[in-house]
Design an enzyme around this catalytic site. Structure first.
Site, short mmCIF file in Angstrom:
data_model
loop_
_atom_site.label_atom_id
_atom_site.label_comp_id
_atom_site.label_asym_id
_atom_site.label_seq_id
_atom_site.Cartn_x
_atom_site.Cartn_y
_atom_site.Cartn_z
N CYS A 93 1.08 -1.18 -0.05
CA CYS A 93 -0.07 -0.10 0.15
C CYS A 93 0.88 1.18 -0.25
CB CYS A 93 -0.93 0.15 1.10
SG CYS A 93 -0.30 -0.34 2.77
N ALA A 145 2.01 3.58 2.08
CA ALA A 145 3.15 3.88 2.97
C ALA A 145 3.71 2.68 3.60
CB ALA A 145 2.62 4.56 4.37
N GLY A 164 -0.40 0.16 6.27
CA GLY A 164 -1.69 -0.01 6.49
C GLY A 164 -2.21 -1.49 6.21
N ARG A 165 -2.73 -1.71 4.71
CA ARG A 165 -3.16 -2.91 4.34
C ARG A 165 -1.95 -4.03 4.44
NH1 ARG A 165 -5.60 0.88 0.88
NH2 ARG A 165 -3.73 0.89 -0.39
#
Length: 73
Positions: A9, A11, A14-15
């Site tokens: 993702c 950055a 997250g995911r």
């Protein structure tokens, strides 16, 4: 057989962090009798700061671990 997965993702926390945690939980579940979500998230954050950013995601991982343990027993 070795299966590799690549998830990303913007950055990378997250995911990606969520997927890594879920994959870790599945791996840990095959090696141990119980799953330790807090330890999993802690290890992930040590290796990648800010992974698993929200309580919603932590709750999702807890629910996943519960469902995984229930399915095995």
């Amino acid at each position: 057989m070795c299966l590799l997965s690549l998830v990303s993702c913007s950055a990378g926390i997250g995911r990606t962090g969520t997927f890594i945690a879920l994959d870790y939980m599945l791996e840990e579940g095959t090696e141990r009798e119980s799953l330790d979500v807090i330890n999993c998230v802690s290890k992930l954050r040590q290796q990648r700061a800010h992974s698993i950013q929200t309580k919603v995601i932590i709750n999702f991982i807890f629910e996943f671990a519960f469902q995984a343990e229930t399915a095995v027993s």
